[in-house]
Design a protein around this motif. Structure first.
Motif, PDB file in Angstrom:
ATOM      1  N   ARG A  18       0.844  -1.208   0.000  1.00  0.00           N
ATOM      2  CA  ARG A  18       0.000   0.000   0.000  1.00  0.00           C
ATOM      3  C   ARG A  18       0.874   1.251   0.000  1.00  0.00           C
ATOM      4  O   ARG A  18       0.636   2.186  -0.746  1.00  0.00           O
ATOM      5  CB  ARG A  18      -0.930   0.007   1.209  1.00  0.00           C
ATOM      6  N   ASN A  19       1.896   1.256   0.845  1.00  0.00           N
ATOM      7  CA  ASN A  19       2.762   2.430   0.934  1.00  0.00           C
ATOM      8  C   ASN A  19       3.573   2.657  -0.346  1.00  0.00           C
ATOM      9  O   ASN A  19       3.706   3.785  -0.805  1.00  0.00           O
ATOM     10  CB  ASN A  19       3.704   2.334   2.130  1.00  0.00           C
ATOM     11  N   SER A  20       4.121   1.593  -0.918  1.00  0.00           N
ATOM     12  CA  SER A  20       4.903   1.778  -2.140  1.00  0.00           C
ATOM     13  C   SER A  20       4.011   2.197  -3.300  1.00  0.00           C
ATOM     14  O   SER A  20       4.448   2.954  -4.174  1.00  0.00           O
ATOM     15  CB  SER A  20       5.695   0.514  -2.486  1.00  0.00           C
ATOM     16  N   LEU A  21       2.769   1.755  -3.315  1.00  0.00           N
ATOM     17  CA  LEU A  21       1.833   2.194  -4.345  1.00  0.00           C
ATOM     18  C   LEU A  21       1.569   3.690  -4.207  1.00  0.00           C
ATOM     19  O   LEU A  21       1.611   4.435  -5.189  1.00  0.00           O
ATOM     20  CB  LEU A  21       0.525   1.412  -4.245  1.00  0.00           C
ATOM     21  N   PHE A  60      -7.238   1.186  -6.731  1.00  0.00           N
ATOM     22  CA  PHE A  60      -5.877   0.652  -6.748  1.00  0.00           C
ATOM     23  C   PHE A  60      -5.512   0.056  -5.389  1.00  0.00           C
ATOM     24  O   PHE A  60      -4.913  -1.011  -5.304  1.00  0.00           O
ATOM     25  CB  PHE A  60      -4.866   1.735  -7.117  1.00  0.00           C
ATOM     26  N   LEU A  61      -5.889   0.742  -4.327  1.00  0.00           N
ATOM     27  CA  LEU A  61      -5.590   0.248  -2.978  1.00  0.00           C
ATOM     28  C   LEU A  61      -6.388  -1.021  -2.660  1.00  0.00           C
ATOM     29  O   LEU A  61      -5.875  -1.934  -2.010  1.00  0.00           O
ATOM     30  CB  LEU A  61      -5.861   1.341  -1.942  1.00  0.00           C
ATOM     31  N   GLU A  62      -7.627  -1.092  -3.141  1.00  0.00           N
ATOM     32  CA  GLU A  62      -8.425  -2.308  -2.957  1.00  0.00           C
ATOM     33  C   GLU A  62      -7.786  -3.483  -3.678  1.00  0.00           C
ATOM     34  O   GLU A  62      -7.750  -4.606  -3.152  1.00  0.00           O
ATOM     35  CB  GLU A  62      -9.845  -2.098  -3.473  1.00  0.00           C
ATOM     36  N   GLN A  63      -7.268  -3.244  -4.888  1.00  0.00           N
ATOM     37  CA  GLN A  63      -6.588  -4.299  -5.625  1.00  0.00           C
ATOM     38  C   GLN A  63      -5.326  -4.749  -4.891  1.00  0.00           C
ATOM     39  O   GLN A  63      -5.018  -5.932  -4.857  1.00  0.00           O
ATOM     40  CB  GLN A  63      -6.231  -3.838  -7.043  1.00  0.00           C
ATOM     41  N   MET A  64      -4.612  -3.807  -4.304  1.00  0.00           N
ATOM     42  CA  MET A  64      -3.419  -4.154  -3.527  1.00  0.00           C
ATOM     43  C   MET A  64      -3.808  -5.027  -2.338  1.00  0.00           C
ATOM     44  O   MET A  64      -3.168  -6.043  -2.063  1.00  0.00           O
ATOM     45  CB  MET A  64      -2.694  -2.894  -3.058  1.00  0.00           C
ATOM     46  N   ALA A  66      -6.436  -6.936  -2.074  1.00  0.00           N
ATOM     47  CA  ALA A  66      -6.853  -8.236  -2.596  1.00  0.00           C
ATOM     48  C   ALA A  66      -5.649  -9.089  -2.968  1.00  0.00           C
ATOM     49  O   ALA A  66      -5.625 -10.298  -2.709  1.00  0.00           O
ATOM     50  CB  ALA A  66      -7.773  -8.046  -3.803  1.00  0.00           C
ATOM     51  N   PHE A  67      -4.636  -8.491  -3.550  1.00  0.00           N
ATOM     52  CA  PHE A  67      -3.427  -9.224  -3.910  1.00  0.00           C
ATOM     53  C   PHE A  67      -2.735  -9.760  -2.664  1.00  0.00           C
ATOM     54  O   PHE A  67      -2.319 -10.920  -2.619  1.00  0.00           O
ATOM     55  CB  PHE A  67      -2.484  -8.320  -4.711  1.00  0.00           C
ATOM     56  N   GLU A  68      -2.636  -8.912  -1.650  1.00  0.00           N
ATOM     57  CA  GLU A  68      -1.986  -9.343  -0.409  1.00  0.00           C
ATOM     58  C   GLU A  68      -2.786 -10.418   0.312  1.00  0.00           C
ATOM     59  O   GLU A  68      -2.218 -11.257   1.002  1.00  0.00           O
ATOM     60  CB  GLU A  68      -1.762  -8.136   0.499  1.00  0.00           C
ATOM     61  N   ASN A  69      -4.107 -10.425   0.140  1.00  0.00           N
ATOM     62  CA  ASN A  69      -4.983 -11.412   0.786  1.00  0.00           C
ATOM     63  C   ASN A  69      -5.162 -12.679  -0.052  1.00  0.00           C
ATOM     64  O   ASN A  69      -5.818 -13.619   0.383  1.00  0.00           O
ATOM     65  CB  ASN A  69      -6.364 -10.817   1.070  1.00  0.00           C
ATOM     66  N   GLY A  70      -4.630 -12.686  -1.271  1.00  0.00           N
ATOM     67  CA  GLY A  70      -4.771 -13.855  -2.138  1.00  0.00           C
ATOM     68  C   GLY A  70      -6.094 -13.921  -2.882  1.00  0.00           C
ATOM     69  O   GLY A  70      -6.441 -14.962  -3.421  1.00  0.00           O
ATOM     70  N   THR A  71      -6.846 -12.832  -2.917  1.00  0.00           N
ATOM     71  CA  THR A  71      -8.135 -12.825  -3.606  1.00  0.00           C
ATOM     72  C   THR A  71      -8.101 -11.943  -4.848  1.00  0.00           C
ATOM     73  O   THR A  71      -9.139 -11.617  -5.416  1.00  0.00           O
ATOM     74  CB  THR A  71      -9.254 -12.311  -2.673  1.00  0.00           C
ATOM     75  N   TYR A  72      -6.920 -11.587  -5.312  1.00  0.00           N
ATOM     76  CA  TYR A  72      -6.744 -10.704  -6.459  1.00  0.00           C
ATOM     77  C   TYR A  72      -7.166 -11.407  -7.732  1.00  0.00           C
ATOM     78  O   TYR A  72      -6.823 -12.562  -7.962  1.00  0.00           O
ATOM     79  CB  TYR A  72      -5.279 -10.274  -6.543  1.00  0.00           C
TER      80      TYR A  72
END
Length: 77
Positions: A18-21, A60-64, A66-72
């Motif tokens: 999230r921070n790097s995004l 974009f943050l929601e996608q991040m 989801a990616f971190e949670n494995g649901t992307y």
């Protein structure tokens, strides 16, 4: 820009978070601001980019998340 921030950056950059995004978005905006000041990019294009980012940052943050949670889900696959 959408494909980069919503997909490529999240999937391909191993350090993405999230921070790097958020930091990347700030860097892109500063780069475009500089390009606008030097008249390589029109002020309208710069303002459009800023509006685009503002309107889509939550997604974009929601996608991040989801990616971190494995649901992307990559809609481009």
């Amino acid at each position: 820009m959408y494909g980069f921030l919503d997909g490529w950056f999240i999937e391909k950059c191993l350090w993405s978070s999230r921070n790097s995004l958020k930091e990347t978005v700030v860097s892109i905006k500063k780069f475009y601001q500089c390009m606008s000041e030097k008249e390589y990019v029109s002020k309208d294009d710069y303002n459009e980019l800023c509006s685009f980012i503002k309107e889509n940052m939550d997604e974009f943050l929601e996608q991040m998340d989801a990616f971190e949670n494995g649901t992307y889900y990559d809609m481009f696959d």
